[in-house]
Every structure is written in C-alpha cells, then in structure tokens.
Design a protein around this motif. Structure first.
Motif, short mmCIF file in Angstrom:
data_model
loop_
_atom_site.label_atom_id
_atom_site.label_comp_id
_atom_site.label_asym_id
_atom_site.label_seq_id
_atom_site.Cartn_x
_atom_site.Cartn_y
_atom_site.Cartn_z
N LEU A 267 15.16 9.63 -8.95
CA LEU A 267 13.78 9.17 -8.87
C LEU A 267 13.54 8.58 -7.49
CD1 LEU A 267 12.93 7.30 -12.21
CD2 LEU A 267 12.46 9.67 -11.59
N THR A 268 12.41 8.93 -6.88
CA THR A 268 12.04 8.38 -5.58
C THR A 268 10.77 7.58 -5.71
OG1 THR A 268 13.07 10.25 -4.40
CG2 THR A 268 11.44 8.94 -3.18
N ALA A 269 10.77 6.37 -5.17
CA ALA A 269 9.62 5.47 -5.26
C ALA A 269 9.32 4.87 -3.89
CB ALA A 269 9.89 4.35 -6.26
N GLY A 270 8.03 4.63 -3.62
CA GLY A 270 7.62 4.02 -2.37
C GLY A 270 8.08 2.58 -2.28
N ALA A 271 8.26 2.10 -1.03
CA ALA A 271 8.77 0.75 -0.80
C ALA A 271 7.87 -0.32 -1.38
CB ALA A 271 8.94 0.52 0.70
N GLY A 272 6.56 -0.07 -1.46
CA GLY A 272 5.63 -1.07 -1.95
C GLY A 272 5.50 -1.15 -3.45
N GLY B 36 0.82 -1.21 0.00
CA GLY B 36 0.00 0.00 0.00
C GLY B 36 0.85 1.25 0.00
N LEU B 37 2.13 1.11 0.33
CA LEU B 37 3.04 2.25 0.37
C LEU B 37 3.74 2.40 -0.97
CD1 LEU B 37 4.64 1.56 3.86
CD2 LEU B 37 2.70 3.04 3.34
N SER B 38 2.98 2.77 -1.99
CA SER B 38 3.58 2.88 -3.32
C SER B 38 3.08 4.14 -4.02
CB SER B 38 3.24 1.64 -4.16
OG SER B 38 1.84 1.43 -4.19
N PRO B 39 3.42 5.31 -3.46
CA PRO B 39 3.01 6.57 -4.12
C PRO B 39 3.65 6.72 -5.48
CG PRO B 39 4.66 6.99 -2.45
CD PRO B 39 4.27 5.55 -2.30
N GLU B 40 3.21 7.68 -6.21
CA GLU B 40 3.75 7.93 -7.54
C GLU B 40 5.25 8.22 -7.48
OE1 GLU B 40 2.04 7.58 -10.45
OE2 GLU B 40 0.54 6.78 -9.08
N VAL B 41 5.93 7.87 -8.55
CA VAL B 41 7.36 8.16 -8.65
C VAL B 41 7.56 9.66 -8.82
CG1 VAL B 41 9.43 7.84 -10.05
CG2 VAL B 41 7.89 5.92 -9.65
N THR B 42 8.49 10.21 -8.05
CA THR B 42 8.81 11.63 -8.19
C THR B 42 10.23 11.75 -8.71
OG1 THR B 42 9.55 11.77 -5.89
CG2 THR B 42 7.25 12.32 -6.35
N GLY B 43 10.46 12.73 -9.58
CA GLY B 43 11.77 12.91 -10.18
C GLY B 43 12.34 14.28 -9.89
N THR B 44 13.66 14.33 -9.66
CA THR B 44 14.34 15.58 -9.38
C THR B 44 15.59 15.68 -10.23
OG1 THR B 44 13.59 15.48 -7.09
CG2 THR B 44 15.34 17.04 -7.59
N PRO B 45 15.61 16.55 -11.24
CA PRO B 45 16.83 16.71 -12.03
C PRO B 45 17.95 17.23 -11.15
CG PRO B 45 14.94 17.72 -13.11
CD PRO B 45 14.52 17.39 -11.71
N GLU B 46 19.12 16.56 -11.21
CA GLU B 46 20.25 17.00 -10.41
C GLU B 46 21.25 17.76 -11.27
OE1 GLU B 46 23.34 14.33 -8.78
OE2 GLU B 46 22.54 14.95 -6.84
N LYS B 47 21.57 17.13 -12.39
CA LYS B 47 22.45 17.78 -13.37
C LYS B 47 21.79 17.58 -14.73
CE LYS B 47 26.66 16.74 -10.74
NZ LYS B 47 27.94 16.02 -10.75
N GLU B 48 22.44 18.08 -15.74
CA GLU B 48 21.86 18.00 -17.08
C GLU B 48 21.63 16.56 -17.51
OE1 GLU B 48 22.94 19.35 -21.62
OE2 GLU B 48 23.85 20.42 -19.94
N ASP B 49 22.51 15.64 -17.10
CA ASP B 49 22.37 14.25 -17.55
C ASP B 49 21.99 13.28 -16.42
OD1 ASP B 49 24.70 14.46 -16.14
OD2 ASP B 49 25.89 13.22 -17.50
#
Length: 310
Positions: free
Chosen positions: A107-112, A90-103
């Motif tokens: 990505l952060t994903a829930g454990a589930g 149940g702990l599976s929220p949407e994937v969130t992305g954070t650009p760090e550098k140009e390339d």
C-alpha cells in the motif's frame, strides 16, 4: 531574524508563482500541544509540483523552512517561527494497493495522510500489520521520519520504500534497508532538508473483523492509560535503555509536577500536558527540571522526544 528585504522577496516570489500561503499564521492552531507563536510564512502546497516550487523559492531567498505534518510531536517557540512553515497535509492522495504475492499487498500513501486513515484503509481491505499504529496521532510522513511505534510494533517493520525530495528538490526513492530506521529515528531525521512525499508499506492478508478487533483493543488501551483529553505532544521523553521514562518520573515523585500551564500528567507520567495557557517556555523548563531530578535520583538520562522548534 528574517530581514524585511528577505520577507518581501519571498512574498513577491510566492505571489508571482501563485502558490498558496499566508503570513503570521498562529502555529498553536496547527499542533496537538496548542502552543506556539506565529509563522512568518505558512505555506500549504496541494501537490508535489507546488511543494517543489515552494521549497525552491524559500531556498533561493535564503528563508529557513520547517516541514510540518499533523503537529503531533512539535513544540513551537512562543515567539513563533521566523521562516516558512510548509504544511504537508495537502499531500495525501488516495491509498493505492499493489498485490505482490497471494498473501502480500503493498500500500502506498501520501506523506500528509494520517496514520489513522491509512490503518482504516488497511482494515477495510482485510490487510494486517498496521494495527499497532492505529492510535498514533501523526501523519505517514511524520511516522516514517521518527520511526513511530507502539505496542511492540514500529514503522520499520512494515515500510517497503519511501519517496522524497532531497536537498535539491530532486525526486528520489529509497528501499527500507537504506532508511536507517532505528528507535525514534531514520535517515530523514539526519537529513532534515529532505521532504517525504509518500511511503509504501508491506502488509499481509487477514481477517477484517479480527484486524478491527485488535485495533479497537489498542485504542481502548490508549484511552484508558493516556491523557487524550488534554493537549499534548504524546510521549515527552524517549525510552532510556533498560527503563521506562514514565516509570522513572513516577518513582521520583513527579506525578502532577507543574510549571506554569504545563504539567506531568497525573494519568501517565510519560506525558506532558497543556493544562491551559501553557507556553513553550513552561514545557521546556518543566522537562529540563524533570531530566535533572531523574538523573540525580536514578542515574538515567532522559532525552526529550518532543521536537522543540525555535
């Protein structure tokens, strides 16, 4: 064995807190091996707050806890689990992305979340680095816990940080260099009361079509070489230093070796499959006999990769 007083106390506590749970849930329905008796309590928190409350109530009432993801590396006892199995899917929220550098993108994903879904998200965003994991049947949390890997890649190669609840249900985050990730192990295996909530991976930009082609190649290889048509828990044994478990088992003449409903796969000797009606006792007896024969004939010590939970 859980006393009835403890059972009643936890039931009342969970009901009073309006937390989702059932009792006597058949665990064979929740593992890829399709083996296992009932869980005294089957808890299904849908967010971090419910998870914290569930864990706190279990610990307050001295009820033991087992944290379960996709059940792809778990073998429950035939008698079941006399405690609370807490499902994390149940702990599976949407994937969130954070650009760090140009390339580079984090990505952060829930454990589930399943690894398959995370890999698909990465491919759709044109991000490379996770292709090796596309056919691994576990969740993000389970993959971090055991540092899952295949085809020369491991989770430790891409993990940036992991957020979890510690033994006091306090929220914490550790960077990759503190996770002690090695061959099929991590700091979480050494601290089983910690509960992974999410993982952040570092990927790099690539060509979406090329990424998809690599993923499809890995999936085809798995389909051709592994007994995916049968219930199993994946690789049954860890790779011993200097050898391969499946090859050692084959060399010892154990292809198709059977105990009850459990069998060494004729397609891939590194897998134990449930041919129908296999019990936990069957699998344990088979793996112990395989370990004995391989040690006797080759000198190699095989260690089970499957987690046996009693």
């Amino acid at each position: 064995m859980m006393q009835e007083q403890m059972r009643t106390a936890l039931r009342c506590a969970l009901q009073g807190a309006k937390l989702p749970f059932t009792e006597q849930e058949p665990l064979r329905e929740h593992t890829t091996f399709r083996i296992g008796g009932p869980a005294a309590f089957w808890c299904t928190p849908q967010n971090t707050e419910q998870l914290q409350d569930t864990l706190a109530l279990c610990r307050k009432n001295k009820v033991r806890v087992y944290l379960l993801g996709n059940g792809s590396n778990t073998l429950f006892a035939d008698e079941g689990f006399d405690g609370a199995v807490v499902e994390l899917r149940g702990l599976s929220p949407e994937v969130t992305g954070t650009p760090e550098k140009e390339d580079t993108v984090l990505l952060t994903a829930g454990a589930g979340m399943t690894l398959g879904r995370l890999c698909a998200e990465a491919q759709q965003r044109g991000l490379a680095g996770l292709e090796f994991a596309c056919g691994i049947p576990g969740t993000v949390g389970g993959a971090v816990y055991m540092n899952a890997g295949a085809y020369g890649g491991e989770l430790k190669d891409v993990v940036e940080e992991v957020t979890f609840l510690d033994e006091t249900t306090t929220l914490r985050t550790l960077p990759s260099d503190k996770l002690q990730m090695g061959y099929r192990t991590s700091i979480f295996e050494k601290n089983p009361s910690w509960c992974i909530l999410s993982a952040t991976v570092r990927l790099h930009r690539g060509d979406g079509a090329a990424i998809l082609a690599r993923m499809q190649d890995y999936l085809e290889r798995r389909k051709a070489k592994q007994p995916l048509e049968w219930p199993s828990a994946g690789s049954a044994f860890k790779r011993p230093e200097g050898a391969f478990a499946g090859r050692l088992i084959e060399e010892c003449g154990l292809r198709g070796f059977t105990v009850g409903g459990a069998q060494i796969s004729e397609k891939h000797c590194g897998f134990v499959i449930n041919k129908g009606g296999a019990t936990c006792a069957d699998v344990v007896a088979l793996t112990e006999e395989v370990r004995r024969i391989v040690l006797e004939k080759t000198g190699f010590v095989l260690e089970r990769e499957i987690r046996v939970v009693k």
